[in-house]
Scaffold this motif. Structure first.
Motif, PDB file in Angstrom:
ATOM      1  N   LYS A   1     -55.904  56.303 -18.661  1.00 55.03           N
ATOM      2  CA  LYS A   1     -54.525  56.046 -19.050  1.00 55.03           C
ATOM      3  C   LYS A   1     -54.179  54.608 -18.705  1.00 55.03           C
ATOM      4  O   LYS A   1     -54.689  54.041 -17.743  1.00 55.03           O
ATOM      5  CB  LYS A   1     -53.576  56.998 -18.324  1.00 55.03           C
ATOM      6  N   THR A   2     -53.312  53.998 -19.485  1.00 51.17           N
ATOM      7  CA  THR A   2     -52.948  52.604 -19.281  1.00 51.17           C
ATOM      8  C   THR A   2     -52.440  52.353 -17.874  1.00 51.17           C
ATOM      9  O   THR A   2     -52.825  51.374 -17.232  1.00 51.17           O
ATOM     10  CB  THR A   2     -51.890  52.178 -20.319  1.00 51.17           C
ATOM     11  N   ASN A   3     -51.602  53.230 -17.347  1.00 50.74           N
ATOM     12  CA  ASN A   3     -51.061  52.994 -16.007  1.00 50.74           C
ATOM     13  C   ASN A   3     -52.156  53.051 -14.947  1.00 50.74           C
ATOM     14  O   ASN A   3     -52.072  52.371 -13.926  1.00 50.74           O
ATOM     15  CB  ASN A   3     -49.925  53.959 -15.679  1.00 50.74           C
ATOM     16  N   GLU A   4     -53.222  53.827 -15.169  1.00 46.63           N
ATOM     17  CA  GLU A   4     -54.322  53.867 -14.221  1.00 46.63           C
ATOM     18  C   GLU A   4     -55.073  52.538 -14.202  1.00 46.63           C
ATOM     19  O   GLU A   4     -55.538  52.086 -13.155  1.00 46.63           O
ATOM     20  CB  GLU A   4     -55.278  55.012 -14.557  1.00 46.63           C
ATOM     21  N   ILE A   5     -55.182  51.907 -15.354  1.00 45.73           N
ATOM     22  CA  ILE A   5     -55.835  50.600 -15.428  1.00 45.73           C
ATOM     23  C   ILE A   5     -54.970  49.563 -14.725  1.00 45.73           C
ATOM     24  O   ILE A   5     -55.480  48.697 -14.000  1.00 45.73           O
ATOM     25  CB  ILE A   5     -56.122  50.223 -16.891  1.00 45.73           C
ATOM     26  N   GLN A   6     -53.666  49.630 -14.881  1.00 46.08           N
ATOM     27  CA  GLN A   6     -52.763  48.716 -14.184  1.00 46.08           C
ATOM     28  C   GLN A   6     -52.860  48.921 -12.680  1.00 46.08           C
ATOM     29  O   GLN A   6     -52.889  47.950 -11.909  1.00 46.08           O
ATOM     30  CB  GLN A   6     -51.326  48.903 -14.662  1.00 46.08           C
ATOM     31  N   ASN A   7     -52.929  50.156 -12.230  1.00 46.41           N
ATOM     32  CA  ASN A   7     -53.085  50.443 -10.808  1.00 46.41           C
ATOM     33  C   ASN A   7     -54.411  49.890 -10.286  1.00 46.41           C
ATOM     34  O   ASN A   7     -54.479  49.370  -9.168  1.00 46.41           O
ATOM     35  CB  ASN A   7     -53.009  51.944 -10.534  1.00 46.41           C
ATOM     36  N   LEU A   8     -55.457  49.999 -11.092  1.00 53.01           N
ATOM     37  CA  LEU A   8     -56.755  49.457 -10.716  1.00 53.01           C
ATOM     38  C   LEU A   8     -56.659  47.945 -10.500  1.00 53.01           C
ATOM     39  O   LEU A   8     -57.168  47.416  -9.515  1.00 53.01           O
ATOM     40  CB  LEU A   8     -57.792  49.773 -11.799  1.00 53.01           C
ATOM     41  N   GLU A   9     -55.973  47.277 -11.390  1.00 53.22           N
ATOM     42  CA  GLU A   9     -55.808  45.826 -11.278  1.00 53.22           C
ATOM     43  C   GLU A   9     -55.118  45.462  -9.969  1.00 53.22           C
ATOM     44  O   GLU A   9     -55.495  44.506  -9.298  1.00 53.22           O
ATOM     45  CB  GLU A   9     -55.017  45.298 -12.479  1.00 53.22           C
TER      46      GLU A   9
END
Length: 92
Positions: free
Chosen positions: A31-39
């Motif tokens: 999910k997009t928010n998971e990628i943002q959290n990863l960043e």
């Protein structure tokens, strides 16, 4: 012959790749928010890996989904934006 006949049904494909049978461990945000959290956690992740004498390796896959195929105009616009990130991104 009926479509419900099990002999002719294809097995469902997995939604995620199976975990490799190697010492490697894989996490797959979907999910997009998971990628943002990863960043946001990238520095801490890199530090923890380095302290353990490990290296992080990232592989990113982008998929388009929808009711129909994307238009050439949409693909062109998306590819232009992706090329700003990396020359290796190319939606086909």
């Amino acid at each position: 012959m009926f479509l419900s006949d099990r002999r002719f049904c294809r097995p469902a494909l997995p939604t995620r790749l199976p975990t490799p049978l190697t010492p490697h461990r894989v996490g797959e945000p979907d999910k997009t928010n998971e990628i943002q959290n990863l960043e946001e956690q990238l520095d801490d992740l890199q530090r923890a890996a380095t302290e353990s004498e490990l290296e992080l390796e990232f592989k990113v896959r982008i998929e388009l989904t929808g009711e129909s195929r994307p238009s050439e105009e949409a693909l062109t616009k998306l590819n232009e934006l992706l090329k700003e990130l990396s020359k290796d991104f190319d939606l086909k």
